[in-house]
Design a protein around this motif. Sequence first.
Motif, short mmCIF file in Angstrom:
data_model
loop_
_atom_site.label_atom_id
_atom_site.label_comp_id
_atom_site.label_asym_id
_atom_site.label_seq_id
_atom_site.Cartn_x
_atom_site.Cartn_y
_atom_site.Cartn_z
N ALA A 163 0.82 -1.21 0.00
CA ALA A 163 0.00 0.00 0.00
C ALA A 163 0.86 1.26 0.00
CB ALA A 163 -0.93 0.00 1.21
N LYS A 164 2.10 1.16 0.43
CA LYS A 164 3.04 2.30 0.42
C LYS A 164 4.14 2.05 -0.60
CE LYS A 164 1.07 4.30 3.99
NZ LYS A 164 0.32 5.54 3.84
N LYS A 165 3.84 1.27 -1.59
CA LYS A 165 4.79 0.95 -2.68
C LYS A 165 6.11 0.39 -2.12
CE LYS A 165 1.79 3.05 -5.39
NZ LYS A 165 0.73 2.26 -6.00
N GLY A 203 11.89 3.11 -2.38
CA GLY A 203 13.03 3.75 -1.73
C GLY A 203 12.77 4.10 -0.28
N ASN A 204 13.56 5.04 0.19
CA ASN A 204 13.44 5.45 1.59
C ASN A 204 12.04 6.00 1.85
OD1 ASN A 204 14.53 6.08 4.19
ND2 ASN A 204 14.63 8.23 3.56
N ASP A 205 11.44 5.60 2.96
CA ASP A 205 10.14 6.17 3.34
C ASP A 205 10.38 7.62 3.75
OD1 ASP A 205 7.87 7.05 4.87
OD2 ASP A 205 7.22 4.95 4.92
N LEU A 206 9.80 8.52 2.99
CA LEU A 206 10.10 9.94 3.23
C LEU A 206 9.55 10.44 4.57
CD1 LEU A 206 9.68 11.23 -0.44
CD2 LEU A 206 11.81 10.86 0.82
N THR A 207 8.64 9.69 5.17
CA THR A 207 8.17 10.11 6.50
C THR A 207 9.22 9.81 7.58
OG1 THR A 207 7.04 8.05 7.02
CG2 THR A 207 5.74 9.71 5.89
N ARG A 394 1.73 17.26 -0.31
CA ARG A 394 0.87 16.85 -1.43
C ARG A 394 0.01 15.65 -1.03
NH1 ARG A 394 4.69 17.86 -5.63
NH2 ARG A 394 5.38 15.69 -5.58
N ARG A 395 0.54 14.84 -0.15
CA ARG A 395 -0.20 13.64 0.26
C ARG A 395 -0.89 13.84 1.61
NH1 ARG A 395 3.32 12.64 -3.31
NH2 ARG A 395 3.07 10.92 -4.80
N GLY A 396 -0.99 15.09 2.01
CA GLY A 396 -1.74 15.42 3.23
C GLY A 396 -1.12 14.86 4.49
N LYS A 397 0.21 14.69 4.49
CA LYS A 397 0.85 14.08 5.67
C LYS A 397 1.49 15.12 6.58
CE LYS A 397 1.49 9.44 3.92
NZ LYS A 397 0.69 9.52 2.71
N LEU A 398 1.29 16.41 6.27
CA LEU A 398 1.86 17.44 7.15
C LEU A 398 0.76 18.32 7.72
CD1 LEU A 398 5.07 18.65 5.26
CD2 LEU A 398 4.95 17.25 7.32
C1 LIG Z 1 18.20 6.36 6.52
C2 LIG Z 1 18.53 5.88 5.17
C3 LIG Z 1 18.22 6.85 4.09
C4 LIG Z 1 18.47 6.29 2.74
C5 LIG Z 1 18.16 7.24 1.66
C6 LIG Z 1 17.63 6.83 0.52
C7 LIG Z 1 17.31 7.79 -0.58
C8 LIG Z 1 16.10 7.38 -1.37
O1 LIG Z 1 15.61 6.28 -1.35
S1 LIG Z 1 15.48 8.64 -2.29
C9 LIG Z 1 13.97 8.02 -2.93
C10 LIG Z 1 12.81 8.27 -2.02
N1 LIG Z 1 11.59 7.87 -2.66
C11 LIG Z 1 10.86 8.70 -3.40
O2 LIG Z 1 11.17 9.83 -3.62
C12 LIG Z 1 9.56 8.14 -3.93
C13 LIG Z 1 8.40 8.88 -3.37
N2 LIG Z 1 7.14 8.35 -3.88
C14 LIG Z 1 6.64 8.69 -5.08
O3 LIG Z 1 7.21 9.45 -5.81
C15 LIG Z 1 5.35 8.06 -5.46
O4 LIG Z 1 4.67 7.68 -4.29
C16 LIG Z 1 5.53 6.83 -6.37
C17 LIG Z 1 6.05 7.29 -7.73
C18 LIG Z 1 6.47 5.83 -5.78
C19 LIG Z 1 4.18 6.15 -6.59
O5 LIG Z 1 3.25 7.10 -7.04
P1 LIG Z 1 1.68 6.74 -7.15
O6 LIG Z 1 0.98 7.97 -7.58
O7 LIG Z 1 1.53 5.51 -7.95
O8 LIG Z 1 1.29 6.33 -5.67
P2 LIG Z 1 1.15 7.28 -4.42
O9 LIG Z 1 -0.27 7.60 -4.20
O10 LIG Z 1 2.10 8.39 -4.50
O11 LIG Z 1 1.69 6.29 -3.29
C20 LIG Z 1 0.83 5.40 -2.60
C21 LIG Z 1 1.10 5.54 -1.13
O12 LIG Z 1 2.46 5.19 -0.87
C22 LIG Z 1 3.11 6.26 -0.21
N3 LIG Z 1 4.51 6.27 -0.62
C23 LIG Z 1 5.04 5.88 -1.77
N4 LIG Z 1 6.36 6.02 -1.76
C24 LIG Z 1 6.68 6.52 -0.57
C25 LIG Z 1 7.90 6.87 0.03
N5 LIG Z 1 9.09 6.73 -0.59
N6 LIG Z 1 7.88 7.35 1.27
C26 LIG Z 1 6.72 7.47 1.94
N7 LIG Z 1 5.51 7.14 1.42
C27 LIG Z 1 5.51 6.67 0.19
C28 LIG Z 1 2.36 7.50 -0.68
O13 LIG Z 1 2.58 8.53 0.21
C29 LIG Z 1 0.94 6.98 -0.68
O14 LIG Z 1 0.54 6.94 0.66
P3 LIG Z 1 -0.99 7.31 1.07
O15 LIG Z 1 -1.85 6.34 0.37
O16 LIG Z 1 -1.01 7.23 2.54
O17 LIG Z 1 -1.18 8.73 0.55
#
Ligand SMILES: CCCC/C=C/CC(=O)SCCNC(=O)CCNC(=O)[C@H](O)C(C)(C)COP(=O)(O)OP(=O)(O)OC[C@H]1O[C@@H](n2cnc3c(N)ncnc32)[C@H](O)[C@@H]1OP(=O)(O)O
Length: 398
Positions: A163-165, A203-207, A394-398
């Motif tokens: 659900a959070k990809k 990738g990294n959970d941005l929260t 954008r995702r209403g988490k703040l």
């Molecule tokens: C301590 C160690 C640190 C290591 C550092 C690592 C660096 C990285 O990994 S940088 C990369 C970080 N990741 C991202 O930037 C991806 C962010 N997510 C997105 O761009 C999009 O969510 C997606 C392209 C992956 C998917 O887009 P889609 O429109 O299909 O789905 P959404 O509605 O956006 O996502 C569904 C759901 O999942 C949540 N979510 C997805 N990815 C993340 C994430 N990386 N962190 C937190 N949450 C994520 C998204 O918020 C949605 O949640 P809700 O349904 O609650 O809104």
Amino acid sequence: MTTMAQVICGLARRWCFGALGSPLQVPCLQALPLHLGRTATRASQRDLENAVHQVKLWKKDPGNEVKLKLYALYKQATEGPCNLPKPDMMDLVNKAKWDAWSALGSLPKETARENYVDLVSSLSAASEPPSPAKPAADGEQAGGDLVVTSENHITTITFNRPAKKNAITTKMYQDIMLALQAASKDDSVLTVLTGNGEYYCSGNDLTNFTDIPPGGPEEKARTNAILLREFVDCFIDFPKPLVAVVNGPAVGISVTLLGLFDLVYASDRATFHTPFGPLGLSPEGCSSYTFPKMMGPSKAAEMLIFGRKLTAQEACAQGLVTEVFPDSTFQKEVWTRLRAYTKLPPNAVRTSREVMRSKGRERLHAVNAEECGALQQRWLSEECTSAVVRFLSRRGKL
Ligand SMILES: CCCC/C=C/CC(=O)SCCNC(=O)CCNC(=O)[C@H](O)C(C)(C)COP(=O)(O)OP(=O)(O)OC[C@H]1O[C@@H](n2cnc3c(N)ncnc32)[C@H](O)[C@@H]1OP(=O)(O)O
């Protein structure tokens, strides 16, 4: 006096083909099948060696009758008909072996080899557990955010937050490290990372960035850098072949780490994206070193600096992916191949991997340390914090 229990124990201890003692006759030995479905192809010497290796991996004792049969076929296949003197009738173990071997008469070596391979293959197939754990459908979150299974000499670590990809939380980083530690010591030959559902991992959970400790953002950036360094170190030092089964899109750290894997199999649905520029970040997972080495500096720059997303085919052309499979047959083809790889001699696999890896390990640790240092600064930058705020708001988490 020798008891029947001692005879059986003796056989169980000595059935591994090396020393020839003298054999004993088992009444229904001849009843065992000699030709088990190998009519089209002849077994090679390599097939025989693989079968011998496979037998050594059996966890379940196949019983004395089968052991004697295997012993006799092996001796016949490698030495030809038995021409050793018959052991004393009180030498029960060696007499049983001699009888089993002699019973094969003048069976040609090639036929004995073929029968040995067929017998091993039929017994292995009968005792094999069901296929490796397949990821559940999106939403069916069996287990926690990370699911670890071990079957058929393959340990599989599955990201399980569809659900959070499959974004990686702080706890998941820690659990992955523990799973790798355990996998390095278990009896698996391969360790697989894969994702459940539509994504491999986002990738990294941005929260993770929102949970600020009493020490403030500096403290958060410092502990994150330590966590990241330890996490990547586990991949650098992992002693067994690492395989990524990339079932769908991959983002951020789940992409950069791939440079530390031995095999990367991707569905044709997968994409590979490292949006560090837009996030105000810099590369991690040793990708600042592995990517330019693998794809050349300019292709690496396009991905790591400018955030160009690659299709699976493009990633394969750049050497990041080993092979791309159609999504419809992806799981079946990949797991079949991986299971075949587990049948290779494990010590040879480990040795080859170690000689391939050992030279670059020190360098990788230095790169990891440097990347984590740079990121510790980046996480505190305005560029990074506003990118994270944009994503979360954008995702209403703040
Ligand atoms: C301590 C160690 C640190 C290591 C550092 C690592 C660096 C990285 O990994 S940088 C990369 C970080 N990741 C991202 O930037 C991806 C962010 N997510 C997105 O761009 C999009 O969510 C997606 C392209 C992956 C998917 O887009 P889609 O429109 O299909 O789905 P959404 O509605 O956006 O996502 C569904 C759901 O999942 C949540 N979510 C997805 N990815 C993340 C994430 N990386 N962190 C937190 N949450 C994520 C998204 O918020 C949605 O949640 P809700 O349904 O609650 O809104």
